[in-house]
Design a protein around this motif. Structure first.
Motif, PDB file in Angstrom:
ATOM      1  N   SER A  97       1.108  -1.107  -0.093  1.00  0.00           N
ATOM      2  CA  SER A  97       0.174  -0.324   0.044  1.00  0.00           C
ATOM      3  C   SER A  97       0.890   1.094   0.338  1.00  0.00           C
ATOM      4  CB  SER A  97      -0.712  -0.157   1.417  1.00  0.00           C
ATOM      5  OG  SER A  97      -1.182   1.308   1.159  1.00  0.00           O
ATOM      6  N   PRO A  98       0.302   1.956  -1.240  1.00  0.00           N
ATOM      7  CA  PRO A  98      -0.349   1.893  -2.024  1.00  0.00           C
ATOM      8  C   PRO A  98       0.763   1.444  -2.846  1.00  0.00           C
ATOM      9  CG  PRO A  98       0.892   4.490  -2.015  1.00  0.00           C
ATOM     10  CD  PRO A  98       1.344   3.701  -0.351  1.00  0.00           C
ATOM     11  N   LYS A  99      -0.208   0.847  -3.971  1.00  0.00           N
ATOM     12  CA  LYS A  99       0.462   0.106  -5.353  1.00  0.00           C
ATOM     13  C   LYS A  99       0.505   1.189  -6.126  1.00  0.00           C
ATOM     14  CE  LYS A  99       0.089  -4.847  -5.052  1.00  0.00           C
ATOM     15  NZ  LYS A  99      -0.616  -5.563  -5.228  1.00  0.00           N
ATOM     16  N   THR A 100       0.840   2.310  -6.257  1.00  0.00           N
ATOM     17  CA  THR A 100       0.174   3.253  -7.582  1.00  0.00           C
ATOM     18  C   THR A 100       1.301   3.605  -7.493  1.00  0.00           C
ATOM     19  OG1 THR A 100      -0.685   4.640  -5.985  1.00  0.00           O
ATOM     20  CG2 THR A 100      -1.818   3.869  -7.410  1.00  0.00           C
ATOM     21  N   VAL A 101       2.652   4.037  -8.866  1.00  0.00           N
ATOM     22  CA  VAL A 101       3.158   5.248  -9.223  1.00  0.00           C
ATOM     23  C   VAL A 101       3.289   6.067  -8.574  1.00  0.00           C
ATOM     24  CG1 VAL A 101       5.260   5.081 -10.570  1.00  0.00           C
ATOM     25  CG2 VAL A 101       4.002   2.900 -11.044  1.00  0.00           C
ATOM     26  N   ASN A 102       3.595   6.696  -8.435  1.00  0.00           N
ATOM     27  CA  ASN A 102       3.554   8.178  -7.463  1.00  0.00           C
ATOM     28  C   ASN A 102       5.549   8.542  -7.120  1.00  0.00           C
ATOM     29  OD1 ASN A 102       3.858  10.389  -6.951  1.00  0.00           O
ATOM     30  ND2 ASN A 102       2.100  10.183  -5.224  1.00  0.00           N
ATOM     31  N   PRO A 103       5.858   9.148  -8.513  1.00  0.00           N
ATOM     32  CA  PRO A 103       7.059  10.076  -8.347  1.00  0.00           C
ATOM     33  C   PRO A 103       7.277  10.923  -7.077  1.00  0.00           C
ATOM     34  CG  PRO A 103       6.823   9.675 -10.842  1.00  0.00           C
ATOM     35  CD  PRO A 103       5.686   9.714  -9.912  1.00  0.00           C
ATOM     36  N   LYS A 104       6.458  11.122  -6.243  1.00  0.00           N
ATOM     37  CA  LYS A 104       6.359  13.009  -6.116  1.00  0.00           C
ATOM     38  C   LYS A 104       6.260  12.187  -4.365  1.00  0.00           C
ATOM     39  CE  LYS A 104       5.609  15.779  -9.433  1.00  0.00           C
ATOM     40  NZ  LYS A 104       6.986  15.562  -9.930  1.00  0.00           N
ATOM     41  N   ARG A 105       5.859  10.991  -4.203  1.00  0.00           N
ATOM     42  CA  ARG A 105       5.077  10.467  -3.090  1.00  0.00           C
ATOM     43  C   ARG A 105       5.966  10.938  -1.538  1.00  0.00           C
ATOM     44  NH1 ARG A 105       3.753   4.934  -3.923  1.00  0.00           N
ATOM     45  NH2 ARG A 105       2.191   6.445  -4.383  1.00  0.00           N
ATOM     46  N   LYS A 106       5.280  11.354  -0.631  1.00  0.00           N
ATOM     47  CA  LYS A 106       6.045  11.731   0.625  1.00  0.00           C
ATOM     48  C   LYS A 106       5.867  10.737   1.193  1.00  0.00           C
ATOM     49  CE  LYS A 106       7.966  15.535  -0.938  1.00  0.00           C
ATOM     50  NZ  LYS A 106       8.621  15.906  -1.890  1.00  0.00           N
ATOM     51  N   SER A 107       4.683   9.848   1.483  1.00  0.00           N
ATOM     52  CA  SER A 107       5.164   9.087   2.517  1.00  0.00           C
ATOM     53  C   SER A 107       5.208   7.476   2.192  1.00  0.00           C
ATOM     54  CB  SER A 107       3.619   8.278   2.831  1.00  0.00           C
ATOM     55  OG  SER A 107       2.856   8.586   1.420  1.00  0.00           O
ATOM     56  N   PRO A 108       6.043   6.611   3.078  1.00  0.00           N
ATOM     57  CA  PRO A 108       6.551   5.412   2.601  1.00  0.00           C
ATOM     58  C   PRO A 108       5.429   4.116   2.025  1.00  0.00           C
ATOM     59  CG  PRO A 108       7.051   5.934   5.095  1.00  0.00           C
ATOM     60  CD  PRO A 108       5.826   6.994   4.192  1.00  0.00           C
ATOM     61  N   ILE A 109       5.881   3.439   0.981  1.00  0.00           N
ATOM     62  CA  ILE A 109       5.728   2.259   0.837  1.00  0.00           C
ATOM     63  C   ILE A 109       5.263   1.472   2.036  1.00  0.00           C
ATOM     64  CG2 ILE A 109       5.153   0.121  -0.863  1.00  0.00           C
ATOM     65  CD1 ILE A 109       5.073   2.858  -2.305  1.00  0.00           C
ATOM     66  N   ARG A 110       3.589   0.852   2.104  1.00  0.00           N
ATOM     67  CA  ARG A 110       3.669  -0.564   3.206  1.00  0.00           C
ATOM     68  C   ARG A 110       3.918  -1.396   1.990  1.00  0.00           C
ATOM     69  NH1 ARG A 110       0.326   1.356   7.845  1.00  0.00           N
ATOM     70  NH2 ARG A 110      -0.918   0.399   6.243  1.00  0.00           N
ATOM     71  N   ALA A 111       4.155  -2.402   3.280  1.00  0.00           N
ATOM     72  CA  ALA A 111       4.364  -4.253   3.168  1.00  0.00           C
ATOM     73  C   ALA A 111       3.104  -5.220   4.148  1.00  0.00           C
ATOM     74  CB  ALA A 111       5.132  -4.378   2.791  1.00  0.00           C
ATOM     75  N   GLY A 112       2.878  -5.502   3.694  1.00  0.00           N
ATOM     76  CA  GLY A 112       1.960  -6.409   4.964  1.00  0.00           C
ATOM     77  C   GLY A 112       2.202  -8.345   3.846  1.00  0.00           C
ATOM     78  N   VAL A 113       3.663  -8.593   5.086  1.00  0.00           N
ATOM     79  CA  VAL A 113       3.818 -10.129   4.231  1.00  0.00           C
ATOM     80  C   VAL A 113       3.050 -11.335   4.986  1.00  0.00           C
ATOM     81  CG1 VAL A 113       5.155 -11.822   4.555  1.00  0.00           C
ATOM     82  CG2 VAL A 113       6.209  -9.855   3.862  1.00  0.00           C
ATOM     83  N   LYS A 114       2.577 -10.745   6.761  1.00  0.00           N
ATOM     84  CA  LYS A 114       1.860 -11.475   7.123  1.00  0.00           C
ATOM     85  C   LYS A 114       0.707 -10.863   7.097  1.00  0.00           C
ATOM     86  CE  LYS A 114       4.681 -14.303   9.858  1.00  0.00           C
ATOM     87  NZ  LYS A 114       5.317 -15.266  11.737  1.00  0.00           N
ATOM     88  N   LYS A 115      -0.330 -11.753   8.161  1.00  0.00           N
ATOM     89  CA  LYS A 115      -1.594 -10.940   8.151  1.00  0.00           C
ATOM     90  C   LYS A 115      -1.807 -10.213   9.487  1.00  0.00           C
ATOM     91  CE  LYS A 115      -3.477 -13.575   4.922  1.00  0.00           C
ATOM     92  NZ  LYS A 115      -5.673 -14.358   4.928  1.00  0.00           N
ATOM     93  N   ASP A 116      -0.560  -9.863  10.269  1.00  0.00           N
ATOM     94  CA  ASP A 116      -0.503  -9.240  11.701  1.00  0.00           C
ATOM     95  C   ASP A 116       0.036  -7.934  11.729  1.00  0.00           C
ATOM     96  OD1 ASP A 116       2.047 -10.161  10.922  1.00  0.00           O
ATOM     97  OD2 ASP A 116       2.536  -9.926  12.719  1.00  0.00           O
TER      98      ASP A 116
END
Length: 192
Positions: A97-116
């Motif tokens: 999250s988010p899965k969209t391309v945005n070169p000007k994004r300021k907030s970091p990408i987040r990943a959820g490998v586990k359900k927790d």
């Protein structure tokens, strides 16, 4: 490197003798009953691997099934094995999250490998290179970049809790099916 994990049920001589005793009128049918029960348990184990792993990890059933191979039991070889072999899975196959391309994004990408929950990936970014993928830069320069990966399915199966559930369910199915196979053989023997 392709880690390898096995889940197997093996039959010993004591069990064979016990089944032969129950099939005293047709003892040569014991290997047939055991191999049929083993193969049913094998199918159960394969589907339980998918279900149990998906309860813990954000992964698709197809990604799990692609790593599994089965060795069926026969009358001559009373061993059934489910193996999981596979490489690390790209991070974009998990929850991002988010899965969209945005070169000007300021907030970091987040990943959820586990359900927790979701974890921040710091300086990682999403790029559309033959589909959405997650990368990070290896230096302060624009290039080179490195694709990010999560664990492989065999690594997920290293989780002791998951393995115990899968093995317990497979064993339960085996004994239930063994009883069914023995009764089926005995019913056929009586009617003929």
């Amino acid at each position: 490197m392709k880690p390898n994990v096995n889940v197997d049920v093996e039959i010993d001589k004591v069990m064979l003798k016990t089944v032969q005793k129950r099939l005293r009128d047709v003892p040569n049918k014991a290997p047939q009953a055991i191999s049929s029960a083993l193969n049913r348990a094998l199918t159960n184990v394969a589907s339980n691997i998918s279900r149990e792993v998906r309860q813990e990890y954000n992964i698709k059933a197809a990604d799990i099934r692609a790593t599994l191979s089965k060795t069926r039991a026969s009358r001559a070889n009373l061993t059934a094995i489910v193996k999981s072999r596979g490489n690390l899975i790209p991070l974009d196959r998990f929850k991002i999250s988010p899965k969209t391309v945005n070169p000007k994004r300021k907030s970091p990408i987040r990943a959820g490998v586990k359900k927790d929950g979701m974890k921040s990936l710091g300086s990682a970014f999403v790029a559309d290179i033959n589909g959405i993928k997650v990368f990070r830069r290896t230096t302060s320069k624009r290039l080179p970049i490195q694709r990010l990966f999560g664990p492989s399915v065999p690594q997920m199966l290293q989780n002791e809790e998951i393995r115990e559930k899968i093995n317990a369910e497979g064993e339960k199915t085996f004994y239930k099916r063994l009883d069914h196979e023995i009764n089926r053989i005995l019913d056929r023997g009586v009617s003929s």
